[in-house]
Motif scaffolding. Sequence first.
Motif, PDB file in Angstrom:
ATOM      1  N   GLY A  54     -23.589   5.240  24.795  1.00 26.66           N
ATOM      2  CA  GLY A  54     -24.081   5.819  26.037  1.00 26.66           C
ATOM      3  C   GLY A  54     -23.198   5.460  27.217  1.00 26.66           C
ATOM      4  O   GLY A  54     -22.936   6.299  28.090  1.00 26.66           O
ATOM      5  N   ILE A  55     -22.705   4.222  27.237  1.00 30.39           N
ATOM      6  CA  ILE A  55     -21.801   3.796  28.306  1.00 30.39           C
ATOM      7  C   ILE A  55     -20.497   4.577  28.225  1.00 30.39           C
ATOM      8  O   ILE A  55     -19.965   5.044  29.241  1.00 30.39           O
ATOM      9  CB  ILE A  55     -21.540   2.283  28.224  1.00 30.39           C
ATOM     10  CG1 ILE A  55     -22.840   1.511  28.438  1.00 30.39           C
ATOM     11  CG2 ILE A  55     -20.501   1.859  29.257  1.00 30.39           C
ATOM     12  CD1 ILE A  55     -22.717   0.027  28.200  1.00 30.39           C
ATOM     13  N   VAL A  56     -19.979   4.731  27.015  1.00 31.10           N
ATOM     14  CA  VAL A  56     -18.747   5.508  26.815  1.00 31.10           C
ATOM     15  C   VAL A  56     -18.933   6.926  27.349  1.00 31.10           C
ATOM     16  O   VAL A  56     -18.073   7.463  28.059  1.00 31.10           O
ATOM     17  CB  VAL A  56     -18.362   5.553  25.323  1.00 31.10           C
ATOM     18  CG1 VAL A  56     -17.243   6.563  25.079  1.00 31.10           C
ATOM     19  CG2 VAL A  56     -17.911   4.170  24.853  1.00 31.10           C
ATOM     20  N   ALA A  57     -20.067   7.548  27.013  1.00 25.73           N
ATOM     21  CA  ALA A  57     -20.322   8.921  27.455  1.00 25.73           C
ATOM     22  C   ALA A  57     -20.376   9.012  28.975  1.00 25.73           C
ATOM     23  O   ALA A  57     -19.834   9.958  29.574  1.00 25.73           O
ATOM     24  CB  ALA A  57     -21.630   9.430  26.840  1.00 25.73           C
ATOM     25  N   GLU A  58     -21.018   8.047  29.616  1.00 25.96           N
ATOM     26  CA  GLU A  58     -21.120   8.062  31.072  1.00 25.96           C
ATOM     27  C   GLU A  58     -19.747   7.941  31.735  1.00 25.96           C
ATOM     28  O   GLU A  58     -19.427   8.682  32.672  1.00 25.96           O
ATOM     29  CB  GLU A  58     -22.026   6.910  31.533  1.00 25.96           C
ATOM     30  CG  GLU A  58     -23.501   7.129  31.266  1.00 25.96           C
ATOM     31  CD  GLU A  58     -24.079   8.227  32.130  1.00 25.96           C
ATOM     32  OE1 GLU A  58     -23.852   8.209  33.348  1.00 25.96           O
ATOM     33  OE2 GLU A  58     -24.749   9.124  31.574  1.00 25.96           O
ATOM     34  N   ILE A  59     -18.927   7.012  31.250  1.00 24.02           N
ATOM     35  CA  ILE A  59     -17.612   6.820  31.861  1.00 24.02           C
ATOM     36  C   ILE A  59     -16.709   8.011  31.566  1.00 24.02           C
ATOM     37  O   ILE A  59     -15.926   8.449  32.424  1.00 24.02           O
ATOM     38  CB  ILE A  59     -16.978   5.504  31.365  1.00 24.02           C
ATOM     39  CG1 ILE A  59     -17.828   4.316  31.861  1.00 24.02           C
ATOM     40  CG2 ILE A  59     -15.538   5.367  31.857  1.00 24.02           C
ATOM     41  CD1 ILE A  59     -17.343   2.966  31.394  1.00 24.02           C
ATOM     42  N   ARG A  60     -16.820   8.575  30.357  1.00 28.12           N
ATOM     43  CA  ARG A  60     -16.018   9.771  30.035  1.00 28.12           C
ATOM     44  C   ARG A  60     -16.359  10.909  30.982  1.00 28.12           C
ATOM     45  O   ARG A  60     -15.478  11.636  31.453  1.00 28.12           O
ATOM     46  CB  ARG A  60     -16.282  10.216  28.592  1.00 28.12           C
ATOM     47  CG  ARG A  60     -15.670   9.325  27.527  1.00 28.12           C
ATOM     48  CD  ARG A  60     -15.858   9.926  26.168  1.00 28.12           C
ATOM     49  NE  ARG A  60     -15.068  11.146  26.022  1.00 28.12           N
ATOM     50  CZ  ARG A  60     -15.302  12.080  25.098  1.00 28.12           C
ATOM     51  NH1 ARG A  60     -16.313  11.951  24.270  1.00 28.12           N
ATOM     52  NH2 ARG A  60     -14.529  13.148  25.026  1.00 28.12           N
ATOM     53  N   LYS A  61     -17.650  11.096  31.267  1.00 26.64           N
ATOM     54  CA  LYS A  61     -18.055  12.158  32.188  1.00 26.64           C
ATOM     55  C   LYS A  61     -17.447  11.911  33.565  1.00 26.64           C
ATOM     56  O   LYS A  61     -16.989  12.844  34.223  1.00 26.64           O
ATOM     57  CB  LYS A  61     -19.585  12.207  32.291  1.00 26.64           C
ATOM     58  CG  LYS A  61     -20.286  12.749  31.060  1.00 26.64           C
ATOM     59  CD  LYS A  61     -21.796  12.739  31.256  1.00 26.64           C
ATOM     60  CE  LYS A  61     -22.528  13.230  30.025  1.00 26.64           C
ATOM     61  NZ  LYS A  61     -24.004  13.151  30.185  1.00 26.64           N
ATOM     62  N   GLY A  62     -17.450  10.648  33.990  1.00 25.71           N
ATOM     63  CA  GLY A  62     -16.889  10.323  35.293  1.00 25.71           C
ATOM     64  C   GLY A  62     -15.399  10.587  35.364  1.00 25.71           C
ATOM     65  O   GLY A  62     -14.889  11.114  36.366  1.00 25.71           O
ATOM     66  N   GLU A  85     -14.316  11.485  39.029  1.00 22.96           N
ATOM     67  CA  GLU A  85     -14.962  10.417  39.787  1.00 22.96           C
ATOM     68  C   GLU A  85     -14.182   9.109  39.661  1.00 22.96           C
ATOM     69  O   GLU A  85     -14.192   8.277  40.567  1.00 22.96           O
ATOM     70  CB  GLU A  85     -16.392  10.226  39.293  1.00 22.96           C
ATOM     71  CG  GLU A  85     -17.291  11.438  39.538  1.00 22.96           C
ATOM     72  CD  GLU A  85     -18.648  11.280  38.889  1.00 22.96           C
ATOM     73  OE1 GLU A  85     -18.945  10.173  38.407  1.00 22.96           O
ATOM     74  OE2 GLU A  85     -19.410  12.267  38.853  1.00 22.96           O
ATOM     75  N   TYR A  86     -13.536   8.913  38.506  1.00 26.62           N
ATOM     76  CA  TYR A  86     -12.676   7.760  38.298  1.00 26.62           C
ATOM     77  C   TYR A  86     -11.240   8.274  38.247  1.00 26.62           C
ATOM     78  O   TYR A  86     -10.840   8.933  37.283  1.00 26.62           O
ATOM     79  CB  TYR A  86     -13.015   7.042  36.992  1.00 26.62           C
ATOM     80  CG  TYR A  86     -14.423   6.503  36.917  1.00 26.62           C
ATOM     81  CD1 TYR A  86     -14.836   5.461  37.747  1.00 26.62           C
ATOM     82  CD2 TYR A  86     -15.337   7.027  36.001  1.00 26.62           C
ATOM     83  CE1 TYR A  86     -16.132   4.961  37.670  1.00 26.62           C
ATOM     84  CE2 TYR A  86     -16.628   6.529  35.922  1.00 26.62           C
ATOM     85  CZ  TYR A  86     -17.023   5.503  36.752  1.00 26.62           C
ATOM     86  OH  TYR A  86     -18.299   5.010  36.682  1.00 26.62           O
ATOM     87  N   ALA A  87     -10.464   8.005  39.270  1.00 23.96           N
ATOM     88  CA  ALA A  87      -9.095   8.539  39.340  1.00 23.96           C
ATOM     89  C   ALA A  87      -8.175   7.804  38.375  1.00 23.96           C
ATOM     90  O   ALA A  87      -8.420   6.652  37.984  1.00 23.96           O
ATOM     91  CB  ALA A  87      -8.568   8.388  40.770  1.00 23.96           C
ATOM     92  N   TYR A  88      -7.106   8.483  38.001  1.00 22.65           N
ATOM     93  CA  TYR A  88      -6.101   7.874  37.140  1.00 22.65           C
ATOM     94  C   TYR A  88      -5.586   6.587  37.797  1.00 22.65           C
ATOM     95  O   TYR A  88      -5.228   6.564  38.971  1.00 22.65           O
ATOM     96  CB  TYR A  88      -4.934   8.842  36.932  1.00 22.65           C
ATOM     97  CG  TYR A  88      -3.794   8.263  36.120  1.00 22.65           C
ATOM     98  CD1 TYR A  88      -3.831   8.301  34.730  1.00 22.65           C
ATOM     99  CD2 TYR A  88      -2.703   7.674  36.744  1.00 22.65           C
ATOM    100  CE1 TYR A  88      -2.796   7.774  33.978  1.00 22.65           C
ATOM    101  CE2 TYR A  88      -1.662   7.143  35.999  1.00 22.65           C
ATOM    102  CZ  TYR A  88      -1.717   7.191  34.616  1.00 22.65           C
ATOM    103  OH  TYR A  88      -0.686   6.656  33.877  1.00 22.65           O
ATOM    104  N   GLY A  89      -5.587   5.499  37.030  1.00 23.74           N
ATOM    105  CA  GLY A  89      -5.123   4.219  37.544  1.00 23.74           C
ATOM    106  C   GLY A  89      -6.177   3.387  38.228  1.00 23.74           C
ATOM    107  O   GLY A  89      -5.929   2.222  38.576  1.00 23.74           O
ATOM    108  N   ALA A  90      -7.375   3.962  38.443  1.00 24.68           N
ATOM    109  CA  ALA A  90      -8.445   3.218  39.114  1.00 24.68           C
ATOM    110  C   ALA A  90      -8.933   2.079  38.236  1.00 24.68           C
ATOM    111  O   ALA A  90      -9.006   2.197  37.013  1.00 24.68           O
ATOM    112  CB  ALA A  90      -9.603   4.153  39.449  1.00 24.68           C
ATOM    113  N   ARG A  91      -9.268   0.979  38.865  1.00 23.94           N
ATOM    114  CA  ARG A  91      -9.770  -0.172  38.128  1.00 23.94           C
ATOM    115  C   ARG A  91     -11.270  -0.030  37.918  1.00 23.94           C
ATOM    116  O   ARG A  91     -12.024   0.243  38.856  1.00 23.94           O
ATOM    117  CB  ARG A  91      -9.463  -1.459  38.884  1.00 23.94           C
ATOM    118  CG  ARG A  91      -9.849  -2.723  38.120  1.00 23.94           C
ATOM    119  CD  ARG A  91      -9.280  -3.962  38.780  1.00 23.94           C
ATOM    120  NE  ARG A  91      -9.663  -5.174  38.070  1.00 23.94           N
ATOM    121  CZ  ARG A  91      -9.170  -6.381  38.334  1.00 23.94           C
ATOM    122  NH1 ARG A  91      -8.266  -6.512  39.317  1.00 23.94           N
ATOM    123  NH2 ARG A  91      -9.555  -7.437  37.643  1.00 23.94           N
TER     124      ARG A  91
END
Length: 253
Positions: free
Chosen positions: A7-15, A20-26
């Motif tokens: 579920g966590i993987v799915a949420e971050i993948r959607k972002g 929502e999470y830019a390339y290189g973002a921490r």
Amino acid sequence: MTMNANGIVAEIRKGIAAGEYAYGARLPSVRDLAERYGVSQQTAAAAYAVLTALGLTRTAAGSGTTVAAGPSADAYLGTYAPPDLTQGEAWQPNGSGGEATEETYLVRQSTAPVEWVEWGFTEGSDVVERHRVRRVDGVPVQHKLTALPYEIASRRPEGHEGVPPMLAPVGAPPMKPPHGMRAADWLGWTVDRTRCEITAEPMDPAASEALGMPEGSPGFRVVSIAKTAEGDTLFVTVTTAPLHHRVTMEIQG
């Protein structure tokens, strides 16, 4: 909010897909991620491990976990019309050869879950699922789900008596179309077009179990959606294979 690693993987993948999470973002530390989702640090670390295996993140000492992918892009390769679909060959091992076998291990009538709406099914409608596992030299290498509306699955070929082929239970003798005829034509399905979607993502529970791998292991997922000229879904096949395998297809003409 509590969830498992998938579920966590799915949420971050959607972002990541939505930008929502830019390339290189921490991304949050393992500890912060665990607190955010109410899970153990082990579960949070497992989620990051899957994201890294999928090429979506990278983890380095001193810099934590960062995003290694950009927003989602659909690489549509075009439309192809083979001159003679009856010449298509069934699946077979690539390169190294080996003895290929295929077994249907589950056939059941169920109702379409909400996840299948994107394939053209109506949520809660009657469907038939057929699960197969493919092996090379006895080792499981692919899981294949075929899903179709019950009304389509219950059709019998002209002149065929007994149980409709797509409703044949596990262990029943295989029923195949006459030589040189596509299965869809034999069953009276008028396929106008088929859309294929290929992704790398965590395996679902059924595929993980069939392949003897931990749930959520990264894998290739090939979804083929067959449609009528009116746009109705005739059937869907979902083929799953571990990432170290190849998935190939030859188009004639």
